[in-house]
Design an enzyme around this catalytic site. Structure first.
Site, PDB file in Angstrom:
ATOM      1  N   ASP A  18      53.921  74.473   1.276  1.00  0.00           N
ATOM      2  CA  ASP A  18      53.608  75.498   2.282  1.00  0.00           C
ATOM      3  C   ASP A  18      52.415  76.362   1.903  1.00  0.00           C
ATOM      4  O   ASP A  18      52.331  77.534   2.261  1.00  0.00           O
ATOM      5  CB  ASP A  18      54.837  76.404   2.538  1.00  0.00           C
ATOM      6  CG  ASP A  18      56.027  75.596   3.005  1.00  0.00           C
ATOM      7  OD1 ASP A  18      55.811  74.569   3.672  1.00  0.00           O
ATOM      8  OD2 ASP A  18      57.163  75.982   2.691  1.00  0.00           O
ATOM      9  N   LYS A  21      48.255  73.572   3.547  1.00  0.00           N
ATOM     10  CA  LYS A  21      47.546  72.278   3.471  1.00  0.00           C
ATOM     11  C   LYS A  21      47.112  71.809   4.857  1.00  0.00           C
ATOM     12  O   LYS A  21      46.002  71.314   5.039  1.00  0.00           O
ATOM     13  CB  LYS A  21      48.462  71.208   2.838  1.00  0.00           C
ATOM     14  CG  LYS A  21      48.883  71.529   1.419  1.00  0.00           C
ATOM     15  CD  LYS A  21      49.894  70.515   0.899  1.00  0.00           C
ATOM     16  CE  LYS A  21      51.241  70.568   1.578  1.00  0.00           C
ATOM     17  NZ  LYS A  21      52.014  71.795   1.333  1.00  0.00           N
ATOM     18  N   GLY A  45      56.190  70.349   6.815  1.00  0.00           N
ATOM     19  CA  GLY A  45      55.917  71.078   8.050  1.00  0.00           C
ATOM     20  C   GLY A  45      54.533  71.655   7.883  1.00  0.00           C
ATOM     21  O   GLY A  45      54.338  72.596   7.124  1.00  0.00           O
ATOM     22  N   HIS A  46      53.549  71.048   8.520  1.00  0.00           N
ATOM     23  CA  HIS A  46      52.157  71.461   8.357  1.00  0.00           C
ATOM     24  C   HIS A  46      51.684  72.133   9.644  1.00  0.00           C
ATOM     25  O   HIS A  46      51.658  71.503  10.701  1.00  0.00           O
ATOM     26  CB  HIS A  46      51.278  70.256   8.007  1.00  0.00           C
ATOM     27  CG  HIS A  46      51.627  69.650   6.681  1.00  0.00           C
ATOM     28  ND1 HIS A  46      51.022  68.545   6.167  1.00  0.00           N
ATOM     29  CD2 HIS A  46      52.549  70.030   5.749  1.00  0.00           C
ATOM     30  CE1 HIS A  46      51.539  68.264   4.972  1.00  0.00           C
ATOM     31  NE2 HIS A  46      52.480  69.144   4.715  1.00  0.00           N
ATOM     32  N   GLN A 230      54.333  68.721   0.515  1.00  0.00           N
ATOM     33  CA  GLN A 230      54.995  69.463  -0.572  1.00  0.00           C
ATOM     34  C   GLN A 230      53.945  70.004  -1.558  1.00  0.00           C
ATOM     35  O   GLN A 230      52.840  70.268  -1.161  1.00  0.00           O
ATOM     36  CB  GLN A 230      56.059  68.590  -1.284  1.00  0.00           C
ATOM     37  CG  GLN A 230      57.273  68.281  -0.420  1.00  0.00           C
ATOM     38  CD  GLN A 230      57.052  67.136   0.548  1.00  0.00           C
ATOM     39  OE1 GLN A 230      56.639  66.063   0.157  1.00  0.00           O
ATOM     40  NE2 GLN A 230      57.328  67.345   1.809  1.00  0.00           N
TER      41      GLN A 230
END
Ligand code: GDP
Ligand code: IMO
Ligand code: MG
Length: 433
Positions: A18, A21, A45-46, A230
């Site tokens: 988080d 990225k 979750g991007h 990650q």
């Protein structure tokens, strides 16, 4: 063959995930031709924000919003085909042109509904020692891969009847395992197989031999962006095992999961938040508890993009960051969420761990040692200027530059960009100190 061979740049998480990225990959996609996600699955979750719209990607590479760029889900992923089909449909519904741009490596492993059930059961059985996974089936899917019982995306190239038979046998086998180990409810084989088969028309046309695709692309002069999920401290080998994910978010995962060999790498860019967060369980020496942690969480809107869980917050952990820079051989840094630190009287950095009578400047990899670590903090003067509208290096106050220079010096790596807000536009190329 083009005169100039294309090269690859890796963008990976330097901390516990988080770090932003997605935002940086979206930004860098403009100057690249192909974006490849190299590991993980829908645990990621991007988030990307642009023109008032917010997008959260779990599987699709974060280059998808840049028109004309190809996106590949690499061989190192564990892909939930139901989730992928849903994510694609969601993007289509929002008017994003995805047709003919999203490819799935035929050697990526399939994460199927039973992996999610197993993830939940495994976590429940650990009782007080759970990892706090995202519940997306990641561990069980990689376990199947390592046990050589996994099914790869290439399965969708098989004719229906044959694939149905293989899947049916697999679900029955899993049910046996579930009954023996957990005494839990079995999955309906027919329903499960039907669900997996239903997305075949979406998934099959996306299959690609990603090795051939990327080799040909580089020969044709195309530049590639390799997107990690990650972060290094969640790496199966280099992270805080067992409180990690089941893949390699660090540089090794980029090589294995994309199939791009090291000699083609141009840069390895580590993304770091200006402070630290962690979701899930495991050691986090610079964690702030109580009001201080809560205030950082509210300011930074630190709630998980995949599970909505509150993220644990703390000061920038230089001990972990030095280790991360070494593990990955970082050539450049991006510091994100720098806007969040404004208005603080003092900004702190965790420069060492106090363990018993000793101060550790190098990351202790032994979990039992790490669990006793107390942060040694160094204080920096804060700054009041809100940076959300800043676009140039000159607009960054001197006190903030002192903090950035310290991080760059300690990590022996230059800063490429500083991010000052969630929007694509809120990014500043770093200048001289
Ligand atoms: P990722 O998993 O590394 O892509 O990061 P996430 O998307 O899970 O979390 C990063 C969060 O911070 C998202 O909500 C982003 O919109 C947001 N974000 C990214 N960069 C910045 C920044 O520089 N400042 C602020 N305030 N928010 C940012
Ligand atoms: P992005 O790509 C932050 C964490 C989980 C848990 C551990 C194992 O958005 O940075 P898993 O479901 O992978 O078996 O969970 O890893 N985790 C993440 N934390 N960001 C992520 O992804 C994460 N993906 C997994 O919270 O502690
Ligand atoms: Mg995330």
């Amino acid at each position: 063959m083009s005169e100039k061979r294309g090269r690859a740049t890796v963008v990976l998480g330097g901390q516990w995930g988080d770090e932003g990225k997605g935002k940086i990959v979206d930004f860098l996609a403009e100057s690249h031709d192909v974006v490849v996600r190299f590991q993980g699955g829908a645990n990621a979750g991007h988030t990307i924000r642009t023109e008032g719209q917010e997008y959260i990607f779990h599987l699709i590479p974060s280059g998808i919003l840049m028109e004309g760029k190809d996106c590949i889900l690499g061989g190192g992923l564990v892909v939930d085909p139901l989730e992928l089909a849903e994510e694609l449909a969601g993007l289509r519904a929002r008017g994003v042109a995805v047709e003919g741009r999203v490819f799935l490596s035929s050697s990526a492993h399939m994460l199927l509904p039973y992996h999610k059930v197993l993830d939940r059961l495994e976590e429940e059985s650990k009782k007080g020692k759970s990892i706090g996974t995202t519940g997306r089936g990641i561990g069980p899917a990689y376990k199947d891969k390592a046990s050589r019982t996994g099914l790869r995306a290439e399965m969708y190239a098989k004719e229906d009847e044959r694939l149905e038979r293989i899947l049916m046998e697999r679900v029955i086998e899993i049910n046996r395992h579930i009954a023996a180990l957990y005494d839990a409810e079995a999955l309906s084989p027919k329903e499960t197989v039907d669900k997996i088969m239903a997305v075949k028309p979406v998934i099959k046309p996306m299959l690609v031999d990603s090795h051939r695709y990327l080799q040909d692309a580089m020969r044709a002069g195309k530049d590639i962006l390799l997107e990690g999920a990650q972060g290094t401290m969640l790496d199966l080998d280099h992270g805080t095992y067992p409180f990690v994910t089941s893949s390699n978010p660090s540089i090794g995962g980029a090589i294995v999961g994309s199939g791009v060999a090291p000699k083609h790498l141009k840069d390895v860019i580590g993304i770091f938040k200006a402070y630290c967060t962690r979701v899930g369980n495991g050691p986090f020496p610079s964690e702030l508890h109580g009001e201080e942690g809560e205030s950082l969480r509210q300011e930074g809107a630190e709630f998980g993009a995949t599970t909505g869980r509150p993220r644990r917050c703390g000061w920038f952990d230089l001990v972990a960051a030095r280790y991360s820079a070494e593990v990955n051989g970082l050539t450049q840094l991006v510091i994100t969420k720098f806007d969040i630190l404004c208005g603080m009287k003092k900004v702190q950095v965790c420069t060492g761990y106090r363990i018993g009578d000793e101060i550790y400047e190098h990351y202790p990899r032994d979990l039992s040692v790490l669990e006793q670590a107390e942060p040694v903090l160094r204080e920096f003067e804060g700054w009041d200027e809100k940076l959300g509208d800043a676009r140039n290096w000159d607009e960054i106050p001197e006190a903030a530059k002192v903090y950035l220079k310290y991080l760059s010096d300690e990590l022996e790596t230059p800063i490429l960009y500083v991010s000052v807000g969630p929007d694509r536009k809120q990014i500043i190329p770093a200048g001289e100190f």
